[in-house]
Design a protein around this motif. Structure first.
Motif, PDB file in Angstrom:
ATOM      1  N   GLY A 232       0.782  -1.229   0.000  1.00 43.56           N
ATOM      2  CA  GLY A 232       0.000   0.000   0.000  1.00 43.56           C
ATOM      3  C   GLY A 232       0.811   1.276   0.000  1.00 43.56           C
ATOM      4  O   GLY A 232       0.248   2.361  -0.002  1.00 43.56           O
ATOM      5  N   GLY A 233       2.140   1.194   0.026  1.00 41.31           N
ATOM      6  CA  GLY A 233       2.943   2.417   0.036  1.00 41.31           C
ATOM      7  C   GLY A 233       4.176   2.277  -0.828  1.00 41.31           C
ATOM      8  O   GLY A 233       4.570   1.177  -1.234  1.00 41.31           O
ATOM      9  N   LEU A 234       4.811   3.390  -1.129  1.00 43.40           N
ATOM     10  CA  LEU A 234       5.996   3.412  -1.975  1.00 43.40           C
ATOM     11  C   LEU A 234       7.158   2.738  -1.265  1.00 43.40           C
ATOM     12  O   LEU A 234       7.427   2.997  -0.093  1.00 43.40           O
ATOM     13  N   HIS A 235       7.857   1.857  -1.979  1.00 47.83           N
ATOM     14  CA  HIS A 235       9.027   1.183  -1.416  1.00 47.83           C
ATOM     15  C   HIS A 235      10.276   1.824  -1.992  1.00 47.83           C
ATOM     16  O   HIS A 235      10.516   1.784  -3.192  1.00 47.83           O
ATOM     17  N   ARG A 236      11.096   2.418  -1.109  1.00 49.64           N
ATOM     18  CA  ARG A 236      12.296   3.121  -1.534  1.00 49.64           C
ATOM     19  C   ARG A 236      13.565   2.307  -1.313  1.00 49.64           C
ATOM     20  O   ARG A 236      14.572   2.529  -1.973  1.00 49.64           O
ATOM     21  N   GLY A 237      13.544   1.383  -0.358  1.00 52.56           N
ATOM     22  CA  GLY A 237      14.768   0.698   0.021  1.00 52.56           C
ATOM     23  C   GLY A 237      15.539   1.512   1.040  1.00 52.56           C
ATOM     24  O   GLY A 237      15.256   2.685   1.279  1.00 52.56           O
ATOM     25  N   VAL A 238      16.543   0.888   1.649  1.00 56.30           N
ATOM     26  CA  VAL A 238      17.246   1.523   2.762  1.00 56.30           C
ATOM     27  C   VAL A 238      18.062   2.736   2.317  1.00 56.30           C
ATOM     28  O   VAL A 238      18.290   3.658   3.095  1.00 56.30           O
ATOM     29  N   SER A 239      18.514   2.773   1.063  1.00 58.97           N
ATOM     30  CA  SER A 239      19.274   3.930   0.582  1.00 58.97           C
ATOM     31  C   SER A 239      18.587   4.605  -0.598  1.00 58.97           C
ATOM     32  O   SER A 239      19.240   5.210  -1.439  1.00 58.97           O
ATOM     33  N   ASN A 240      17.267   4.498  -0.663  1.00 57.88           N
ATOM     34  CA  ASN A 240      16.477   5.112  -1.737  1.00 57.88           C
ATOM     35  C   ASN A 240      16.920   4.592  -3.111  1.00 57.88           C
ATOM     36  O   ASN A 240      16.883   5.307  -4.101  1.00 57.88           O
ATOM     37  N   SER A 241      17.339   3.329  -3.174  1.00 57.96           N
ATOM     38  CA  SER A 241      17.860   2.761  -4.422  1.00 57.96           C
ATOM     39  C   SER A 241      17.011   1.620  -4.953  1.00 57.96           C
ATOM     40  O   SER A 241      17.404   0.970  -5.940  1.00 57.96           O
ATOM     41  N   ALA A 242      15.869   1.345  -4.317  1.00 56.89           N
ATOM     42  CA  ALA A 242      15.034   0.241  -4.785  1.00 56.89           C
ATOM     43  C   ALA A 242      14.527   0.527  -6.194  1.00 56.89           C
ATOM     44  O   ALA A 242      14.292   1.673  -6.568  1.00 56.89           O
ATOM     45  N   GLY A 243      14.371  -0.535  -6.979  1.00 60.60           N
ATOM     46  CA  GLY A 243      13.794  -0.390  -8.306  1.00 60.60           C
ATOM     47  C   GLY A 243      14.787  -0.354  -9.441  1.00 60.60           C
ATOM     48  O   GLY A 243      14.391  -0.198 -10.597  1.00 60.60           O
ATOM     49  N   GLU A 244      16.084  -0.536  -9.158  1.00 59.59           N
ATOM     50  CA  GLU A 244      17.081  -0.501 -10.234  1.00 59.59           C
ATOM     51  C   GLU A 244      17.081  -1.823 -11.008  1.00 59.59           C
ATOM     52  O   GLU A 244      18.130  -2.442 -11.248  1.00 59.59           O
ATOM     53  N   TRP A 245      15.909  -2.228 -11.399  1.00 59.02           N
ATOM     54  CA  TRP A 245      15.696  -3.464 -12.142  1.00 59.02           C
ATOM     55  C   TRP A 245      16.331  -3.413 -13.522  1.00 59.02           C
ATOM     56  O   TRP A 245      16.751  -4.429 -14.072  1.00 59.02           O
ATOM     57  N   GLY A 246      16.450  -2.227 -14.093  1.00 58.73           N
ATOM     58  CA  GLY A 246      17.079  -2.084 -15.405  1.00 58.73           C
ATOM     59  C   GLY A 246      18.525  -2.514 -15.414  1.00 58.73           C
ATOM     60  O   GLY A 246      19.091  -2.793 -16.478  1.00 58.73           O
ATOM     61  N   HIS A 247      19.135  -2.573 -14.224  1.00 57.30           N
ATOM     62  CA  HIS A 247      20.535  -2.994 -14.125  1.00 57.30           C
ATOM     63  C   HIS A 247      20.659  -4.365 -13.473  1.00 57.30           C
ATOM     64  O   HIS A 247      21.691  -4.685 -12.877  1.00 57.30           O
ATOM     65  N   THR A 248      19.612  -5.170 -13.599  1.00 60.35           N
ATOM     66  CA  THR A 248      19.735  -6.589 -13.289  1.00 60.35           C
ATOM     67  C   THR A 248      20.125  -7.322 -14.574  1.00 60.35           C
ATOM     68  O   THR A 248      19.841  -6.850 -15.679  1.00 60.35           O
ATOM     69  N   THR A 249      20.774  -8.465 -14.424  1.00 63.11           N
ATOM     70  CA  THR A 249      21.326  -9.166 -15.590  1.00 63.11           C
ATOM     71  C   THR A 249      20.257  -9.987 -16.290  1.00 63.11           C
ATOM     72  O   THR A 249      19.625 -10.853 -15.695  1.00 63.11           O
ATOM     73  N   LEU A 250      20.062  -9.709 -17.569  1.00 60.99           N
ATOM     74  CA  LEU A 250      19.116 -10.451 -18.385  1.00 60.99           C
ATOM     75  C   LEU A 250      19.831 -11.477 -19.260  1.00 60.99           C
ATOM     76  O   LEU A 250      19.345 -12.590 -19.467  1.00 60.99           O
ATOM     77  N   VAL A 251      21.014 -11.107 -19.777  1.00 58.10           N
ATOM     78  CA  VAL A 251      21.784 -11.981 -20.666  1.00 58.10           C
ATOM     79  C   VAL A 251      23.217 -12.040 -20.151  1.00 58.10           C
ATOM     80  O   VAL A 251      23.910 -11.011 -20.122  1.00 58.10           O
ATOM     81  N   LEU A 252      23.664 -13.220 -19.711  1.00 65.10           N
ATOM     82  CA  LEU A 252      25.041 -13.357 -19.254  1.00 65.10           C
ATOM     83  C   LEU A 252      26.012 -13.001 -20.384  1.00 65.10           C
ATOM     84  O   LEU A 252      25.850 -13.453 -21.526  1.00 65.10           O
TER      85      LEU A 252
END
Length: 438
Positions: A232-252
């Motif tokens: 029900g609320g915005l999730h920021r993470g402990v250092s306001n860095s949550a959501g950097e999904w674009g920099h997760t690995t899709l292709v090794l």
């Protein structure tokens, strides 16, 4: 360097409650105190006190009465739209867009500044923002004193409290004191965050995540990320860095990313990645505008509409990558809704969403997939500007909370004006905190 946990004080809680009450009124004007208590879960006495404060600040106005099933008529309140102005700034890799809103979050003026390749030095970006802010204030004809604040969204990781762009990989920015630089040109209180949070808040308030407890807002532009609303609320993470999904690995060992890693989601589904998908499929395609992301994406959209086979294949391939990445979010977070937002999603529209739904269904587990809706953002204006304006409103409300006596500076975790200076001086209304959807 670890982030400090932020302890919520009674003042923080009061600010959050004031924000939530105002948010409900903006969404449902006019409304009664009884309806507000039911929608927010606050006691009627608390709601009555908060409404009284907002009326005193001219952020709300009394608008008559409604019958109450045999009891005394209930007083109705509504947003006083002319009680103040808010500005939202969307700094993207290829443009700066600024919108000026009234307190009902209706757009009164808009200005755009194009940013050419090589125009990404901080002083150049600041010049574009200052010019666009000046333009919207002049267009709307508002007095400076009515502007309660300017919310600024910049891509990458940000230090909200310090007003610093800590890392913007597409520009190779490191620890740029952005609000200090802006404060040399803009006299209004300034508040900083990034587009992932801005888009998520916009969807919670007015979009496809409204009324949903768990939502993911996928931001598709030059860069890529995911705004998260959990419980029900915005999730920021402990250092306001949550959501950097674009920099997760899709292709090794895949494509090189601006962040220095290989195979990130962003390199396959961000605008430059889509251009590379097109170039690899058809190097000589007339759809490709090598130095112009916007023109290429718009050409692909027109090509899909015309059933051009190259355009159809590029969008389908992009959707395959995007669907694989989104399926990870569906399996991991089990959201009620995944919203595709920002300019690339808006340009490619429903054809992209249709392909993404099919791709996610192939990769996600059946149970979480069955509970997840995948939709295009319905917000007609720029969702980043809208979300950024709510950050300015949040900041203004936190300052209101300090008016009764204390001269203390904003606490850790509370938005500050430019450069972390003392709290902005404002008595006019404003609103915003990333509170739960109704």
């Amino acid at each position: 360097m670890g982030a400090r946990p932020v302890k919520r004080t009674s003042r923080d809680i009061r600010t959050a409650n004031r924000y939530e009450v105002l948010r409900q009124i903006i969404a449902e004007s006019p409304t009664s105190r009884q309806e507000l208590a039911a929608a927010t879960g606050l006691s009627l006495a608390t709601v009555a006190t908060l409404v009284g404060e907002l009326l005193d600040l001219r952020m709300l106005t009394e608008v008559g009465f409604e019958d109450s099933a045999g009891g005394r008529p209930r007083g109705l309140v509504a947003v006083n739209a002319s009680g103040g102005a808010l500005i939202g700034v969307d700094i993207a890799e290829t443009y700066v867009r600024v919108e000026l809103f009234d307190l009902g979050l209706n757009v009164l003026a808009r200005a755009d500044e194009d940013m050419r390749p090589g125009e990404s030095r901080p002083e150049q970006v600041v010049g574009h923002v200052a010019a666009a802010v000046g333009s919207v204030v002049a267009q709307a004809g508002v007095e400076g004193a009515r502007v309660l604040g300017v919310g600024v969204s910049v891509p990458g990781q940000v230090d909200r409290e310090g007003g610093v762009s800590e890392y913007a990989p597409n520009w190779n920015w490191h620890d740029v004191p952005l609000l200090d630089l802006l404060s040399e040109h803009i006299a209004y209180p300034l508040y900083l965050d990034n587009p992932l949070r801005a888009c998520a808040v916009a969807e919670l308030w007015f979009g496809a995540a409204r009324g949903r407890g768990d939502a993911v807002v996928v931001n598709l532009g030059t860069g890529v990320g995911a705004g998260l609303a959990l419980g029900g609320g915005l999730h920021r993470g402990v250092s306001n860095s949550a959501g950097e999904w674009g920099h997760t690995t899709l292709v090794l060992d895949g494509r090189l990313c601006h962040c220095g890693n290989h195979g990130c989601v962003e390199t396959y589904v961000g605008a430059p990645g889509i251009m590379l998908n097109l170039r690899e499929l058809s190097p000589g395609s007339t759809l490709l505008h090598p130095e112009d992301q916007t023109a290429t994406i718009n050409a692909l959209a027109r090509g899909v509409e015309a059933q051009d086979p190259v355009a159809l294949k590029v969008v389908r391939d992009t959707a395959r990558y995007l669907g694989a990445g989104i399926s990870d979010l569906v399996n991991l977070l089990n959201p009620e809704v995944v919203v595709l937002s920002s300019w690339v999603a808006a340009a490619l529209g429903e054809p992209l969403v249709t392909e993404v739904r099919e791709a996610v269904a192939r990769h996600a587990l059946p149970r979480p997939m069955a509970a997840t809706e995948i939709v295009l953002s319905p917000i007609p204006t720029d969702p980043v500007c809208l979300g950024a304006a709510t950050f300015a409103l949040e900041g203004a409300l936190s300052v209101v909370g300090q008016k009764s006596g204390s001269s203390k500076k904003p606490k850790s975790g509370t938005p500050k004006p430019a450069g972390g200076r003392a709290a902005p001086r404002r008595t006019t209304p404003a609103r915003s905190r990333t509170a739960p959807p109704s």
